[in-house]
Write an enzyme that holds these catalytic residues in place. Structure first.
Site, PDB file in Angstrom:
ATOM      1  N   CYS A 197      27.436  33.424   4.080  1.00 55.13           N
ATOM      2  CA  CYS A 197      27.936  33.638   2.849  1.00 55.13           C
ATOM      3  C   CYS A 197      29.258  33.475   2.371  1.00 55.13           C
ATOM      4  O   CYS A 197      29.793  33.627   1.276  1.00 55.13           O
ATOM      5  CB  CYS A 197      27.286  34.812   2.081  1.00 55.13           C
ATOM      6  SG  CYS A 197      27.875  36.335   2.975  1.00 55.13           S
ATOM      7  N   ILE A 255      61.970  27.391  23.078  1.00 56.36           N
ATOM      8  CA  ILE A 255      62.201  27.209  24.587  1.00 56.36           C
ATOM      9  C   ILE A 255      61.358  26.128  25.307  1.00 56.36           C
ATOM     10  O   ILE A 255      60.049  26.324  25.152  1.00 56.36           O
ATOM     11  CB  ILE A 255      61.967  28.475  25.412  1.00 56.36           C
ATOM     12  CG1 ILE A 255      63.061  29.544  24.792  1.00 56.36           C
ATOM     13  CG2 ILE A 255      62.360  28.323  26.928  1.00 56.36           C
ATOM     14  CD1 ILE A 255      62.721  30.854  25.455  1.00 56.36           C
ATOM     15  N   ASP A 300      48.373  36.255  14.126  1.00 57.48           N
ATOM     16  CA  ASP A 300      48.503  37.544  14.522  1.00 57.48           C
ATOM     17  C   ASP A 300      49.000  38.800  13.349  1.00 57.48           C
ATOM     18  O   ASP A 300      49.260  39.664  13.597  1.00 57.48           O
ATOM     19  CB  ASP A 300      49.361  37.714  15.831  1.00 57.48           C
ATOM     20  CG  ASP A 300      50.905  36.920  15.315  1.00 57.48           C
ATOM     21  OD1 ASP A 300      51.496  36.921  14.328  1.00 57.48           O
ATOM     22  OD2 ASP A 300      51.249  36.339  16.402  1.00 57.48           O
ATOM     23  N   ASN A 355      50.439  30.861  13.458  1.00 64.13           N
ATOM     24  CA  ASN A 355      50.143  32.120  14.350  1.00 64.13           C
ATOM     25  C   ASN A 355      48.992  32.881  13.351  1.00 64.13           C
ATOM     26  O   ASN A 355      49.163  32.720  12.274  1.00 64.13           O
ATOM     27  CB  ASN A 355      51.298  33.196  14.622  1.00 64.13           C
ATOM     28  CG  ASN A 355      52.072  32.333  15.550  1.00 64.13           C
ATOM     29  OD1 ASN A 355      51.970  31.404  16.216  1.00 64.13           O
ATOM     30  ND2 ASN A 355      53.433  32.772  15.419  1.00 64.13           N
ATOM     31  N   CYS A 366      63.781  33.090  20.379  1.00 66.44           N
ATOM     32  CA  CYS A 366      63.850  33.329  18.902  1.00 66.44           C
ATOM     33  C   CYS A 366      64.455  34.634  18.404  1.00 66.44           C
ATOM     34  O   CYS A 366      65.498  34.775  17.504  1.00 66.44           O
ATOM     35  CB  CYS A 366      62.318  33.144  18.229  1.00 66.44           C
ATOM     36  SG  CYS A 366      61.399  31.682  18.856  1.00 66.44           S
ATOM     37  N   HIS A 373      46.453  28.550  10.095  1.00 58.81           N
ATOM     38  CA  HIS A 373      45.311  28.998  10.930  1.00 58.81           C
ATOM     39  C   HIS A 373      44.463  30.016  10.549  1.00 58.81           C
ATOM     40  O   HIS A 373      43.693  30.402  11.612  1.00 58.81           O
ATOM     41  CB  HIS A 373      45.660  28.562  12.430  1.00 58.81           C
ATOM     42  CG  HIS A 373      46.329  27.323  12.769  1.00 58.81           C
ATOM     43  ND1 HIS A 373      47.185  26.946  13.869  1.00 58.81           N
ATOM     44  CD2 HIS A 373      46.066  26.231  12.277  1.00 58.81           C
ATOM     45  CE1 HIS A 373      47.391  25.927  13.962  1.00 58.81           C
ATOM     46  NE2 HIS A 373      46.812  25.092  12.760  1.00 58.81           N
ATOM     47  N   CYS A 391      26.377  39.959   9.237  1.00 59.08           N
ATOM     48  CA  CYS A 391      27.138  40.067   7.915  1.00 59.08           C
ATOM     49  C   CYS A 391      26.196  41.397   7.309  1.00 59.08           C
ATOM     50  O   CYS A 391      24.895  40.917   7.289  1.00 59.08           O
ATOM     51  CB  CYS A 391      27.062  38.702   7.346  1.00 59.08           C
ATOM     52  SG  CYS A 391      27.598  39.034   5.549  1.00 59.08           S
ATOM     53  N   CYS A 394      31.869  35.572   7.395  1.00 54.94           N
ATOM     54  CA  CYS A 394      30.539  35.343   7.402  1.00 54.94           C
ATOM     55  C   CYS A 394      30.233  33.853   7.287  1.00 54.94           C
ATOM     56  O   CYS A 394      30.977  33.161   6.390  1.00 54.94           O
ATOM     57  CB  CYS A 394      29.659  36.138   6.428  1.00 54.94           C
ATOM     58  SG  CYS A 394      28.054  35.645   6.622  1.00 54.94           S
TER      59      CYS A 394
END
Length: 330
Positions: free
Chosen positions: A188, A303, A162, A160, A320, A177, A236, A185
């Protein structure tokens, strides 16, 4: 004694659900405001969670034994742990983005090559960010953080983006991830906080306003092409290069050093627990294969079916946040 909680019923009228999640973002005399339907904030924790059967006491006892016997537990979480915090996912049966719409997530190559695609992405993300960044951990996140504090959980790998595990206090954590709360950026490599970018968006777009027609995973919302056309995207501050969330988009690859690190964690573990993931994406599934090759016992809490049900010694289909707090981590 375990008292099963009622399963969450999922809405069948998706158009009505879509409208109930309408977001509007605009400026009033220089003060930016976001309006989120109150129904959304009250019911969001259930809208994106698939229905599940009542807890099976025997399965819960088996799960407790799995956790108790582990002395070096590795946990891997997916989007199914965060749907209970109101964040939609891609693959959940009946309630994931793929089941609700024909829309598909942005591809890495498209984002990198096309300024208009980056403009569309950032306009949608700008509208969705206040709600996405306000989501809070649910009992499952807090349970895993407690397991770490009590030294039951050796390491946590999440697919995740988040930051809910971080908000819950988890520290022995690998974000496979990346994380939406950081911006990268492409020129750079400079990393900056996503909140700071939101302020720059507001300065560049003082009169821009938009109303979203539904929520998508990872802070995305649905906007029309007309709404996007006048949105201004900053570059940037260091080199003027294009900005991207510090996450792995679809079609991109996970940092090889991070992959090697997780493979070592798997080989060093004595048990692997998967929480809230269908394991359809190879970036997570590969670690299940490593655990199988190392003859490490695997338990899955999710699930619906997963890609690795046949490799698990224990599979549970439950929310969960309903099951994990029942487990004694000692």
């Amino acid at each position: 004694m375990i008292v099963p909680l009622p399963a969450v019923k999922c809405p069948l009228n998706w158009e009505r659900m879509r409208m109930s999640y309408g977001l509007s973002f605009g400026s009033t005399k220089g003060h930016w405001v976001t309006n989120l339907n109150q129904q959304c904030s009250r019911a969001s924790s259930g809208l994106f969670v698939p229905p599940s059967p009542p807890l099976n006491p025997e399965k819960v006892r088996e799960f407790q034994r799995f956790i108790t016997l582990s002395k070096k537990l590795l946990v891997m979480t997916g989007a199914g742990i965060s749907t209970e915090s109101g964040i939609p996912d891609y693959r959940s049966e009946k309630v994931g983005l793929y089941a609700r719409t024909a829309r598909r997530p942005i591809q890495h190559s498209d984002f990198v090559r096309s300024a208009p695609i980056r403009q569309r992405y950032w306009a949608r993300n700008f509208v969705g960010w206040p709600q996405f960044s306000s989501h809070q951990p649910n009992p499952a996140h807090w349970a895993l953080s407690t397991w770490e504090r009590l030294r039951k959980l050796h390491w946590l790998v999440t697919q995740n983006v988040d930051a809910l595990h971080t908000k819950a206090g988890s520290q022995r954590l690998t974000e496979l991830h990346g994380c939406m709360h950081r911006v990268l950026c492409l020129g750079c490599g400079e990393q900056t906080p996503r909140g700071a970018l939101q302020q720059r968006f507001q300065v560049l777009n003082p009169t821009w306003g938009a109303e979203a027609q539904g929520l998508a995973p990872d802070g995305d919302v649905f906007l029309s092409d007309e709404q996007v056309q006048t949105f201004q995207v900053p570059s940037c501050l260091r080199c003027g290069g294009p900005l991207k969330p510090d996450v792995v988009f679809f079609g991109d690859t996970v940092d090889p050093a991070k992959v090697d690190f997780v493979h070592k964690l798997v080989k060093d573990a004595d048990a692997l627990l998967v929480v809230g993931s269908s394991l359809k994406v190879y970036s997570g599934y590969r670690f299940i294969l490593t655990a199988r090759d190392q003859k490490i016992p695997i338990a899955i809490l999710n699930i619906g079916p997963t890609r690795s049900d046949d490799l698990a010694c224990l599979k549970l289909s439950a929310r969960c946040g309903e099951l994990l707090p029942l487990i004694d981590p000692h």
